[in-house]
Design an enzyme around this catalytic site. Sequence first.
Site, PDB file in Angstrom:
ATOM      1  N   ASN A  14      22.641 -48.900  18.150  1.00 35.71           N
ATOM      2  CA  ASN A  14      22.635 -49.019  19.620  1.00 35.71           C
ATOM      3  C   ASN A  14      24.048 -49.139  20.168  1.00 35.71           C
ATOM      4  O   ASN A  14      24.379 -48.555  21.200  1.00 35.71           O
ATOM      5  CB  ASN A  14      21.799 -50.227  20.053  1.00 35.71           C
ATOM      6  N   LYS A  92      21.207 -63.561  16.473  1.00 32.50           N
ATOM      7  CA  LYS A  92      21.399 -65.006  16.633  1.00 32.50           C
ATOM      8  C   LYS A  92      21.100 -65.399  18.072  1.00 32.50           C
ATOM      9  O   LYS A  92      21.278 -64.596  18.996  1.00 32.50           O
ATOM     10  CB  LYS A  92      22.858 -65.379  16.303  1.00 32.50           C
ATOM     11  N   LEU A  93      20.722 -66.662  18.217  1.00 28.08           N
ATOM     12  CA  LEU A  93      20.447 -67.170  19.563  1.00 28.08           C
ATOM     13  C   LEU A  93      21.765 -67.354  20.316  1.00 28.08           C
ATOM     14  O   LEU A  93      22.758 -67.789  19.746  1.00 28.08           O
ATOM     15  CB  LEU A  93      19.744 -68.530  19.408  1.00 28.08           C
ATOM     16  N   HIS A 110      14.795 -55.140  22.955  1.00 25.85           N
ATOM     17  CA  HIS A 110      13.850 -55.623  21.952  1.00 25.85           C
ATOM     18  C   HIS A 110      12.915 -54.466  21.577  1.00 25.85           C
ATOM     19  O   HIS A 110      12.394 -53.783  22.464  1.00 25.85           O
ATOM     20  CB  HIS A 110      13.055 -56.802  22.540  1.00 25.85           C
ATOM     21  N   ASP A 151      13.911 -63.951  23.319  1.00 24.64           N
ATOM     22  CA  ASP A 151      13.034 -62.952  23.963  1.00 24.64           C
ATOM     23  C   ASP A 151      12.263 -63.465  25.179  1.00 24.64           C
ATOM     24  O   ASP A 151      11.169 -62.973  25.475  1.00 24.64           O
ATOM     25  CB  ASP A 151      12.012 -62.386  22.942  1.00 24.64           C
TER      26      ASP A 151
HETATM   27  C1  GAR Z   1      17.081 -52.516  17.278  1.00 29.12           C
HETATM   28  O1  GAR Z   1      15.806 -51.949  17.057  1.00 29.12           O
HETATM   29  C2  GAR Z   1      16.984 -53.631  18.308  1.00 29.12           C
HETATM   30  O2  GAR Z   1      16.043 -53.379  19.313  1.00 29.12           O
HETATM   31  C3  GAR Z   1      16.537 -54.787  17.454  1.00 29.12           C
HETATM   32  O3  GAR Z   1      17.272 -54.662  16.274  1.00 29.12           O
HETATM   33  C4  GAR Z   1      17.548 -53.270  16.023  1.00 29.12           C
HETATM   34  C5  GAR Z   1      19.025 -53.137  15.807  1.00 29.12           C
HETATM   35  O4  GAR Z   1      19.343 -51.841  15.398  1.00 29.12           O
HETATM   36  N1  GAR Z   1      16.747 -56.044  18.122  1.00 29.12           N
HETATM   37  C6  GAR Z   1      15.936 -57.072  17.974  1.00 29.12           C
HETATM   38  O5  GAR Z   1      14.984 -57.080  17.218  1.00 29.12           O
HETATM   39  C7  GAR Z   1      16.294 -58.280  18.832  1.00 29.12           C
HETATM   40  N2  GAR Z   1      15.213 -59.207  18.871  1.00 29.12           N
HETATM   41  P1  GAR Z   1      20.843 -51.315  15.468  1.00 29.12           P
HETATM   42  O6  GAR Z   1      21.734 -52.341  14.750  1.00 29.12           O
HETATM   43  O7  GAR Z   1      20.787 -50.030  14.705  1.00 29.12           O
HETATM   44  O8  GAR Z   1      21.215 -51.143  16.900  1.00 29.12           O
END
Ligand code: GAR
Length: 198
Positions: A14, A92-93, A110, A151
């Site tokens: 992302n 992390k929070l 999310h 969340d």
């Molecule tokens: C993504 O799917 C994001 O939405 C999720 O972790 C992944 C990170 O992927 N985030 C969560 O679950 C937050 N609660 P990335 O490192 O390839 O961007």
Amino acid sequence: MKRLVIFASGSGSNFKAIYNNIKDQKIENAKIELLVSNNSNSGSVSFAKNNSINTFIVNQKTHPNRSAYIKSLNDRLLSCKPHLIILAGYMKLIPKEVVEAFKNKIINIHPGKLPEFGGKGFYGMNVHNAVISSQVNSTAVTIHYVNEEYDKGLTIHEEPIEVYKNDTAESLSKRVLSYEHKLYSKIINQIINKVENE
Ligand code: GAR
């Protein structure tokens, strides 16, 4: 120019999508000032280093004392004067002192519906495993403001995504991620276009 700070823990797909979408002006007139990570060995940190983006590592080892950790993180963020702080796979929070210092300036993505598939322990593949186990026929990408609980902040956008009968957690995660890469930049662009240039 809008100043962005990204928080990422993992591979950072992302983060990379946001970086590329800034280059392509899909996110207009913005600059990533800083990448914050708890994981110095992550793909996101190496990507930042390879692209001359400043990095700031915060974890138990670098900051064993909680109040020193909060002060150091808050000071570093304040020095960036961010228009928006973007959590992109940050596991992390965010401490409540940081949430308070940057009210309505921190957003998260999310990979599932909230609140059903959110909260402590619901991150990354855990979300997709839970979605597949519960045999629901749709999931979502949810973008929301961040508060001091996992969340729980106000939803900005929920994009529904179909779950196919033959989906596995892996196939679903790939499809959801491809939505994330486009949608997050679109929402980021909308938000920063509304905030004043200062
Ligand atoms: C993504 O799917 C994001 O939405 C999720 O972790 C992944 C990170 O992927 N985030 C969560 O679950 C937050 N609660 P990335 O490192 O390839 O961007």
